[in-house]
Write a protein that holds these residues in place. Structure first.
Motif, short mmCIF file in Angstrom:
data_model
loop_
_atom_site.label_atom_id
_atom_site.label_comp_id
_atom_site.label_asym_id
_atom_site.label_seq_id
_atom_site.Cartn_x
_atom_site.Cartn_y
_atom_site.Cartn_z
N PRO A 42 5.74 6.60 19.07
CA PRO A 42 4.47 5.69 19.63
C PRO A 42 5.44 5.05 20.56
O PRO A 42 7.07 3.99 20.65
N GLY A 43 4.95 4.08 22.11
CA GLY A 43 6.31 4.14 23.04
C GLY A 43 7.49 4.75 23.33
O GLY A 43 7.86 4.40 24.94
N LEU A 44 7.20 6.01 22.60
CA LEU A 44 8.39 6.45 23.76
C LEU A 44 7.96 7.13 25.25
O LEU A 44 7.25 7.75 24.99
N ALA A 45 8.38 7.49 26.11
CA ALA A 45 8.40 8.13 27.43
C ALA A 45 7.96 8.87 27.96
O ALA A 45 8.87 10.10 26.79
N GLU A 46 7.58 9.80 28.68
CA GLU A 46 7.54 11.55 29.22
C GLU A 46 8.82 11.74 29.88
O GLU A 46 9.04 10.79 30.21
N ALA A 47 9.72 12.83 28.93
CA ALA A 47 10.43 13.13 29.51
C ALA A 47 9.78 14.93 30.27
O ALA A 47 9.14 14.61 30.11
N GLY A 48 10.65 14.83 31.08
CA GLY A 48 11.15 16.34 31.66
C GLY A 48 11.71 16.79 32.94
O GLY A 48 13.20 15.65 32.75
N GLY A 49 12.24 18.16 33.02
CA GLY A 49 12.85 18.33 34.47
C GLY A 49 12.69 19.68 34.49
O GLY A 49 11.34 19.54 35.38
N ARG A 61 14.63 34.94 30.56
CA ARG A 61 15.58 34.22 30.06
C ARG A 61 15.71 32.73 30.43
O ARG A 61 16.79 32.48 31.00
N ILE A 62 14.94 31.76 30.07
CA ILE A 62 14.76 30.63 30.16
C ILE A 62 16.35 30.14 29.27
O ILE A 62 16.67 29.47 28.84
N GLU A 63 17.11 29.81 30.64
CA GLU A 63 19.05 29.06 29.81
C GLU A 63 18.80 27.90 30.23
O GLU A 63 20.09 27.22 29.51
N LYS A 64 18.48 27.27 30.98
CA LYS A 64 18.43 25.84 30.85
C LYS A 64 17.22 24.86 31.55
O LYS A 64 16.50 25.56 32.05
N ALA A 65 17.68 23.88 30.61
CA ALA A 65 16.37 22.79 31.27
C ALA A 65 16.78 21.50 31.68
O ALA A 65 17.43 21.22 30.66
N THR A 66 16.40 20.79 32.93
CA THR A 66 17.29 19.65 33.08
C THR A 66 16.48 18.16 32.65
O THR A 66 15.69 18.59 32.37
N GLY A 67 17.57 17.38 33.00
CA GLY A 67 16.65 16.53 33.04
C GLY A 67 16.39 16.23 31.03
O GLY A 67 16.88 16.55 30.77
N PRO A 68 15.71 14.64 31.11
CA PRO A 68 15.41 13.85 32.25
C PRO A 68 16.48 13.02 32.66
O PRO A 68 17.66 12.99 32.00
N ARG A 69 16.89 12.26 33.95
CA ARG A 69 17.51 11.65 34.50
C ARG A 69 16.68 10.22 34.27
O ARG A 69 16.01 9.72 34.23
N ASN A 70 18.15 9.57 34.62
CA ASN A 70 18.11 7.97 34.70
C ASN A 70 17.37 7.59 35.95
O ASN A 70 16.36 6.65 36.01
N SER A 71 16.84 8.37 37.36
CA SER A 71 16.81 7.97 38.20
C SER A 71 15.27 8.44 38.54
O SER A 71 14.07 8.60 39.31
N ASP A 72 14.80 9.01 37.04
CA ASP A 72 13.16 9.82 36.98
C ASP A 72 11.88 8.76 36.76
O ASP A 72 12.61 7.86 36.34
N LYS A 73 11.07 8.80 36.76
CA LYS A 73 9.92 6.75 37.18
C LYS A 73 9.39 7.89 35.68
O LYS A 73 9.08 8.75 36.03
N ARG A 74 9.13 6.92 34.07
CA ARG A 74 9.08 7.67 33.34
C ARG A 74 8.09 6.45 32.16
O ARG A 74 7.99 4.95 32.48
N GLY A 75 7.18 6.93 31.83
CA GLY A 75 5.56 6.03 31.29
C GLY A 75 5.88 6.54 29.76
O GLY A 75 5.84 7.46 29.74
N ARG A 76 5.17 6.40 28.40
CA ARG A 76 4.16 6.62 28.28
C ARG A 76 3.14 7.63 28.43
O ARG A 76 2.78 9.00 27.60
N TRP A 104 9.47 21.34 33.03
CA TRP A 104 8.84 21.05 32.33
C TRP A 104 9.06 20.29 31.82
O TRP A 104 8.85 18.77 32.35
N HIS A 105 7.96 18.92 31.26
CA HIS A 105 7.90 17.57 31.16
C HIS A 105 6.44 17.57 29.28
O HIS A 105 6.68 18.87 28.73
#
Length: 191
Positions: A42-49, A61-76, A104-105
């Protein structure tokens, strides 16, 4: 049954694209990133990229999933990526031979499903991007382990094109496989 390479004793995941014979394959590195980004507490923010793929022999063939970045806006229960940073990633990855194929997120639910916001976001992404793809891939990572905890779907100009089911064995690619999802790819830039 022939298994692909494994991650923690689990078969690599692949997803057939309808009846086209094409396969979406998630690399070990991508599966590891998804696993480390799950919102298990609980309390972990969504991540994505973003998702970047190599394209060959009927396989995306998905080789790379980027993110999350410090500049993304994230919440639960929300994730808003930094679009400028994403455009830079697209340029960098394309220069290294990988193509932008979607986003992805995470969701804080065991078996994730796309929200109305997710569907609207993918429609906007497809319509505003400069690309020659028939669809983009969206992967939502839930709290359950893969494959149950992954929702993999394809999105075209109007809406969700297909919800994919996972497999653990490869399929031989058909002839003319690229006509189903891919037309001609030139870097898939967002505008």
């Amino acid at each position: 049954m022939r298994l692909l390479r494994t991650v923690s004793h689990a078969p690599m995941l692949s997803y057939p694209v309808g009846t086209s014979g094409q396969m979406i394959i998630l690399s070990d590195h991508v599966l590891e990133q998804f696993d480390s980004s799950r919102q298990r507490k609980p309390g972990l923010a969504e991540a994505g990229g973003q998702l970047f793929a190599s394209l060959a022999d009927g396989h995306i063939r998905i080789e790379k999933a980027t993110g999350p970045r410090n500049s993304d806006k994230r919440g639960r229960t929300h994730f808003q990526p930094d679009r400028r940073a994403e455009q830079k990633e697209i340029t960098t990855m394309h220069a290294s031979g990988l193509h932008y194929v979607g986003d992805w997120h995470t969701h804080p639910e065991p078996v994730p499903t796309p929200s109305a916001t997710d569907l609207r976001s993918m429609r906007e992404c497809v319509s505003k991007s400069r690309h020659e793809l028939n669809a983009f891939i969206m992967i939502i990572v839930g709290t359950d382990p893969s494959p149950r905890g992954l929702n993999v779907s394809l999105h075209g100009m109007s809406d969700m094109v297909m919800d994919a089911e996972s497999r653990t064995e490869p399929v031989s690619p058909p002839r003319n496989w690229a006509k189903t999802i891919l037309r001609k790819i030139r870097g898939g830039r967002r505008s």
